[in-house]
Enzyme design. Structure first.
Site, PDB file in Angstrom:
ATOM      1  N   THR A 107       0.834  -1.198   0.000  1.00 55.32           N
ATOM      2  CA  THR A 107       0.000   0.000   0.000  1.00 55.32           C
ATOM      3  C   THR A 107       0.867   1.246   0.000  1.00 55.32           C
ATOM      4  OG1 THR A 107      -1.910   1.042   1.064  1.00 55.32           O
ATOM      5  CG2 THR A 107      -0.228   0.111   2.533  1.00 55.32           C
ATOM      6  N   LYS A 111       3.635   1.319  -3.888  1.00 57.04           N
ATOM      7  CA  LYS A 111       3.082   0.543  -5.002  1.00 57.04           C
ATOM      8  C   LYS A 111       3.919   0.654  -6.286  1.00 57.04           C
ATOM      9  CE  LYS A 111      -1.686   0.464  -3.366  1.00 57.04           C
ATOM     10  NZ  LYS A 111      -3.102   0.637  -3.724  1.00 57.04           N
ATOM     11  N   GLY A 134      -5.529  12.574  -7.506  1.00 56.75           N
ATOM     12  CA  GLY A 134      -4.307  11.893  -7.116  1.00 56.75           C
ATOM     13  C   GLY A 134      -3.576  11.308  -8.314  1.00 56.75           C
ATOM     14  N   ILE A 164     -11.699   5.611  -2.608  1.00 55.24           N
ATOM     15  CA  ILE A 164     -11.072   4.353  -2.214  1.00 55.24           C
ATOM     16  C   ILE A 164     -10.719   4.303  -0.731  1.00 55.24           C
ATOM     17  CG2 ILE A 164     -10.156   4.078  -4.546  1.00 55.24           C
ATOM     18  CD1 ILE A 164      -7.348   4.578  -3.306  1.00 55.24           C
ATOM     19  N   TYR A 199     -11.277   3.717   3.062  1.00 54.23           N
ATOM     20  CA  TYR A 199     -12.216   2.831   3.752  1.00 54.23           C
ATOM     21  C   TYR A 199     -12.290   3.081   5.255  1.00 54.23           C
ATOM     22  CZ  TYR A 199      -7.871   0.356   4.803  1.00 54.23           C
ATOM     23  OH  TYR A 199      -6.592   0.050   5.228  1.00 54.23           O
TER      24      TYR A 199
END
Length: 406
Positions: A51, A55, A115, A189, A191
């Site tokens: 993460t 990445k 982003g 995205i 959470y």
């Protein structure tokens, strides 16, 4: 040994998800940037997810990269086979699953992707494959940035791939969606919290939206398949997401002073196996004096400011039953903090049954007048309205049944 590689991972849901996927060890590998090369060279793991912020960075240490990951330019899953490191991108599967589950249509739509990191590359690849008409990447320093984002006010889809709004910086947002009048969908995205400000804003405008938990679960399911060379039905994602929501969601009780929020809340917490907290008790602990004394010494505005701080703090947490003060709904600023991780339940008890002892506003304004003034606000805050005229246990059980339906 399996796990998640990142720089800061104190509030990751990944260990819980992988525990539901199988009986294997899944750790959190918090690695500083200057130790990344050593970690990857030693590769003391069988498989890892990757993460923020690694990445892209891990790719140079891999021996084989899948076609999908190569095309995207980002890796979030690494496995060790025969001493070699293999890189894949399961985020693609997760984001695609998230969009399909949301029902948001991408074809022929103008999409803004917030982003430019690894998650952004994945989102762009999926949107392109779903035949988006135009994809614009918004970054801090690029040609299209947050300073000139208004030139794209005709966007129909917004996708947030940044960590803006992620715990502990809850209720921050990279953009004001009121700039965009043609929105058909909002995807985020993030959470944790379960709903970011971006998602809450979309809900307020009635715009179809989806938060990041479904993507997280779906990409983990695909990573599990790669780790062990197996195949699982997508229904597994639904089951795990429901389990996580049940575990992590707060149940927030609102209603008039004396309607039983604290007693019912305690009973409900025992019933659901959750921890109980009371915002009034937090305020009393912080201030060192009782609620009536706070009103008498400092006035209502001071109390409401203390209450807002308590709500802001406890609203970030997960898996709680939260009892609030009777007037918490009188401050609009409490709406998002309570809803970001919570299902809000309005306990509606007959006015004639509400006590006034030790309740300054009920004594000053009269219970009936106060109730009539607040009723529509309780209903605006709440997802569920419950008849609170039964016993404590009956009311708690009634709430539990309604939560199961929801």
């Amino acid at each position: 040994m399996y796990g998640l590689l990142g720089e800061h991972l104190p509030h990751s849901f990944s260990p819980q998800i992988h525990a539901l996927l199988g009986d294997y060890e899944y750790r959190l590998f918090e690695v500083a940037p200057d130790r990344l090369e050593q970690f990857m060279r030693e590769h003391n793991f069988d498989g890892i997810n990757v993460t923020i912020p690694y990445k892209k960075a891990v790719m140079k240490y891999l021996d084989v990269i899948s076609h999908e990951a190569e095309k995207i330019g980002s890796v979030n899953t690494v496995t060790v086979r025969d001493g070699k490191l293999y890189g894949d991108n399961t985020d693609y599967f997760g984001f695609l699953y998230m969009i399909k589950k949301s029902g948001i249509e991408i074809t022929d739509k103008k999409c803004l992707v917030l982003g430019s990191g690894g998650a952004s590359l994945t989102a762009v690849a999926v949107l392109r494959d779903l035949n988006a008409k135009e994809i614009v990447i918004i970054s801090r320093k690029g040609e299209n940035n947050y300073e000139n984002i208004n030139i794209h006010s005709d966007a129909q889809i917004i996708v947030n791939t940044t960590p803006v709004g992620m715990y502990p910086n809850n209720l921050e947002s990279a953009v004001d969606i009121n700039l965009f009048l043609n929105l058909d969908g909002v995807l985020d995205i993030v959470y944790n919290p379960l709903k970011t400000k971006l998602i809450l804003d979309a809900e307020e405008r009635g715009i179809p939206c989806a938060a990041g938990l479904s993507m997280l679960v779906a990409q983990a399911k695909r990573a599990n398949e790669i780790f062990f060379g197996i195949s699982r039905p997508d229904s597994v994602c639904e089951e795990i997401e429901k389990t996580l929501r049940t575990e992590f969601q707060n149940i927030v009780l609102v209603g008039m002073a004396g309607c039983g929020k604290s007693t019912v809340g305690n009973a409900l917490a025992r019933l659901l196996g959750k921890k109980f907290v009371d915002t009034d008790e937090i305020i009393v602990k912080n201030e060192g004096i009782s609620i009536p004394e706070i009103f008498e010494k400092y006035g209502e505005n001071y109390f409401r400011a203390c209450e807002a701080e308590a709500v802001k703090s406890v609203g970030k947490e997960k898996g709680l039953v939260i009892a609030t003060g009777g007037g918490v709904v009188t401050r609009e600023g409490n709406f998002y903090p309570l809803r970001q991780n919570g299902i809000v339940v309005f306990i509606n008890r007959d006015v004639e049954k509400l006590p006034t002892n030790g309740r300054p506003l009920s004594q000053q304004q009269g219970v009936k007048a106060l109730f009539e003034k607040r009723l529509h606000i309780y209903r605006r805050f709440a997802h569920i309205e419950i008849d609170g005229n039964g016993t404590v246990q009956e009311t708690a059980e009634l709430i539990a049944k309604e939560l199961e339906k929801l």
